[in-house]
Design a protein around this motif. Sequence first.
Motif, short mmCIF file in Angstrom:
data_model
loop_
_atom_site.label_atom_id
_atom_site.label_comp_id
_atom_site.label_asym_id
_atom_site.label_seq_id
_atom_site.Cartn_x
_atom_site.Cartn_y
_atom_site.Cartn_z
N SER A 70 -1.48 8.56 -4.13
CA SER A 70 -0.32 9.36 -4.33
C SER A 70 -0.50 10.42 -5.55
O SER A 70 -0.97 9.96 -6.67
CB SER A 70 1.06 8.80 -4.49
N ALA A 71 -0.73 11.62 -5.61
CA ALA A 71 -0.92 12.67 -6.41
C ALA A 71 0.11 12.54 -7.66
O ALA A 71 -0.04 12.49 -8.91
CB ALA A 71 -1.18 14.15 -6.01
N ALA A 72 1.45 12.18 -7.06
CA ALA A 72 2.40 12.16 -8.06
C ALA A 72 2.23 10.91 -9.05
O ALA A 72 2.45 10.84 -10.08
CB ALA A 72 3.79 12.28 -7.47
N VAL A 73 2.07 9.74 -8.31
CA VAL A 73 1.96 8.47 -9.09
C VAL A 73 0.45 8.67 -10.04
O VAL A 73 0.69 8.11 -11.03
CB VAL A 73 1.63 7.24 -8.00
N GLY A 132 8.28 4.47 -10.68
CA GLY A 132 8.38 5.76 -10.16
C GLY A 132 8.07 5.69 -8.70
O GLY A 132 8.10 6.64 -8.11
N GLU A 133 7.04 4.54 -8.30
CA GLU A 133 6.49 4.66 -6.90
C GLU A 133 7.64 4.82 -5.70
O GLU A 133 8.46 3.78 -5.58
CB GLU A 133 5.59 3.60 -6.87
N THR A 134 7.70 5.82 -4.97
CA THR A 134 8.60 5.70 -3.78
C THR A 134 7.84 5.27 -2.77
O THR A 134 6.75 5.00 -2.46
CB THR A 134 9.08 7.15 -3.60
N GLU A 135 8.82 5.13 -1.75
CA GLU A 135 8.53 4.50 -0.46
C GLU A 135 7.28 5.54 0.16
O GLU A 135 6.45 5.15 1.02
CB GLU A 135 9.64 4.22 0.73
N ASP A 136 7.50 6.81 -0.11
CA ASP A 136 6.47 7.79 0.48
C ASP A 136 5.29 7.54 -0.30
O ASP A 136 4.16 7.76 0.59
CB ASP A 136 6.99 9.46 0.32
N ASP A 137 5.40 7.50 -1.41
CA ASP A 137 4.09 7.24 -2.25
C ASP A 137 3.35 6.16 -1.83
O ASP A 137 1.94 6.04 -1.35
CB ASP A 137 4.48 6.99 -3.82
N LEU A 138 4.03 4.88 -1.31
CA LEU A 138 3.47 3.75 -0.89
C LEU A 138 2.57 4.03 0.52
O LEU A 138 1.67 3.61 0.85
CB LEU A 138 4.30 2.78 -0.92
N GLU A 139 3.39 4.68 1.17
CA GLU A 139 2.95 5.07 2.46
C GLU A 139 1.57 6.02 2.56
O GLU A 139 0.66 6.01 3.23
CB GLU A 139 4.02 6.00 3.40
N THR A 140 1.73 6.75 1.42
CA THR A 140 0.46 7.84 1.14
C THR A 140 -0.73 6.74 0.95
O THR A 140 -1.90 6.97 1.54
CB THR A 140 0.90 8.73 -0.03
N LEU A 141 -0.51 5.76 0.01
CA LEU A 141 -1.64 4.78 -0.28
C LEU A 141 -1.99 4.21 0.94
O LEU A 141 -3.18 4.01 1.13
CB LEU A 141 -1.08 4.14 -1.32
N CYS A 142 -1.00 3.70 1.64
CA CYS A 142 -1.50 2.87 2.94
C CYS A 142 -2.46 3.74 3.78
O CYS A 142 -3.18 3.28 4.41
CB CYS A 142 -0.41 2.44 3.64
N ASP A 143 -1.91 4.85 4.09
CA ASP A 143 -2.44 5.92 5.12
C ASP A 143 -4.06 5.98 4.54
O ASP A 143 -4.89 6.28 5.03
CB ASP A 143 -1.63 7.20 5.02
N PHE A 144 -4.13 6.22 2.99
CA PHE A 144 -5.53 6.52 2.47
C PHE A 144 -6.44 5.32 2.73
O PHE A 144 -7.42 5.55 3.21
CB PHE A 144 -5.17 6.79 1.17
N GLU A 186 10.47 -6.39 -5.83
CA GLU A 186 10.04 -5.25 -4.88
C GLU A 186 8.38 -5.14 -5.27
O GLU A 186 7.73 -4.71 -4.22
CB GLU A 186 10.85 -3.98 -5.32
N VAL A 187 8.21 -5.29 -6.28
CA VAL A 187 6.86 -4.98 -6.83
C VAL A 187 5.93 -6.14 -5.95
O VAL A 187 4.94 -5.92 -5.33
CB VAL A 187 6.44 -5.36 -8.17
N ARG A 188 6.38 -7.24 -5.73
CA ARG A 188 5.81 -8.53 -5.43
C ARG A 188 5.76 -8.05 -3.65
O ARG A 188 4.76 -8.41 -2.93
CB ARG A 188 6.64 -9.64 -5.49
N ALA A 189 6.83 -7.86 -3.11
CA ALA A 189 6.98 -7.43 -1.74
C ALA A 189 5.79 -6.27 -1.32
O ALA A 189 5.22 -6.59 -0.35
CB ALA A 189 8.44 -7.04 -1.34
N ARG A 190 5.87 -5.13 -2.18
CA ARG A 190 4.83 -4.19 -2.02
C ARG A 190 3.66 -4.71 -2.03
O ARG A 190 2.57 -4.17 -1.26
CB ARG A 190 5.18 -2.80 -2.80
N THR A 191 3.24 -5.34 -3.12
CA THR A 191 1.77 -5.95 -3.15
C THR A 191 1.32 -6.75 -1.94
O THR A 191 0.20 -6.82 -1.59
CB THR A 191 1.77 -6.88 -4.55
#
Length: 493
Positions: A314-317, A356-368, A401-406
């Motif tokens: 994510s460019a924002a992250v 500041g990582e949003t759900e959209d940021d996480l989705e951008t990372l996963c898509d990449f 939340e960090v653990r779940a995303r990780t």
Amino acid sequence: MTLPDTARPDATPTPLSVALVTLGCARNEVDSEELAGRLEAGGFTLVEDPEDADTVVVNTCGFVEAAKKDSVDTLLQAADLKGTGRTQAVVAVGCLAERYGKDLAESLPEADAVLGFDDYPDIASRLRAIVAGETHHPHTPQDRRRLLPISPTERSAETVSVPGHAVATTGDLGVGGPASGPRGLRRRLDGGPMAPLKLASGCDRRCSFCAIPSFRGSFVSRRPSDVLSEAQWLAEQGVRELFLVSENSTSYGKDLGDLRLLETMLPELAAIDGVDRVRVSYLQPAETRPGLVEAIANTPGVVPYFDLSFQHASAAVLRRMRRFGDPESFLGLLDRVRTLAPTAGVRSNVIVGFPGETEDDLETLCDFLVAARMDVTGVFGYSDEDGTEAAGYDGKLDEDEVRARTEHVTALVEELNAQRAEERIDEEVEVLVESVEDGEVAGRAAHQGPEVDGTTYLEDLPFVARVGDLVRARVVSTDGVDLVAVPVTGAGR
């Protein structure tokens, strides 16, 4: 009264034995081997087992919390040897020791001393004094970036202690280098066919999550002549793969006046007699110029291996991380790599749950990650690091939340990496044999970096394999990122 030998003013110091325990990255391995060279030159006997040593030196890692804990646990385990056998002293060196100095010494009285990088040139005398019962006063940590000029071209490792850069000043000091000329202060602790070779130390980047520059210092390149000299010595020790390491290999040469030095040095390293593979580690994506991509992809003897530190997509992250990039630029870089070298190995690391990582940021990372098709991706959950800018950021996610995303991203990359390994079935690879135990022959293909990128197991060999053999083989199956391969017709050593 007759004085014992150790009390005579002109007596040779009683030989002491020392065991070096190395934690952390390949850069630390180089530093430990420099310490080993200094200690051996200073009269110490090197032993492998801490239980057989008069003193145990633990080269610690200070990267993330898990590494810090591992370092402290290892120091405590070594301290338990005191009073039960030969061990008289336990000493902490390395990144954790440099980063925390007197604070570590106060919180860990079980260690007899905490030595910083400035103690390395006199490590032998320091250890002798500690074993003799003298108290060592650990340093107060400081930002080591301030020890060198701001301008890269005005820097010199000769003005400050930079681990892994030492060159002996006399022909009989240290081990390494040619019979004439500078001799690297290094003594191999691992007799395997791969050896890390340090290009540079420190980092000039200001990533908001990273504390490494504060205790490793500003970026300093080693002189090409020193790198080549040490590479020649490593080849004479039986090393077949040189693993070029630094905090940022894409910056190599900028302080020497030529940012393209790595491109020009790679063919020279690959041409050294006995060296079959040269591997470059830790490339900053934003600094990975086309000429360097071409040199790594096309230079004979240099493996097409790209260790690209993306950290996020994510460019924002990335902006909050004080880094640069986005999915399009990263995928464009990977396209250039694979156009030049379709079977190139690619690995990276990412941080999940950054403030500041949003759900959209996480989705951008996963898509990449899905689009990138990398061989291996390391996933780290964000945690505050002392002294970093990000530690003061708002927008922190809670630990759960960090653990779940990780866990989510980890599960994704495990599946993606396994799929990428399966794509290599029927691919012909060249495997460097690193272990032969109980009939199991294991090594690494060109796309697999040391320790972190999986293993290739060889089956149905028509000859008795030996460590150091290079075997051409065809991949027949996979297990996660690990491969199983059988030799092709005419496969040799």
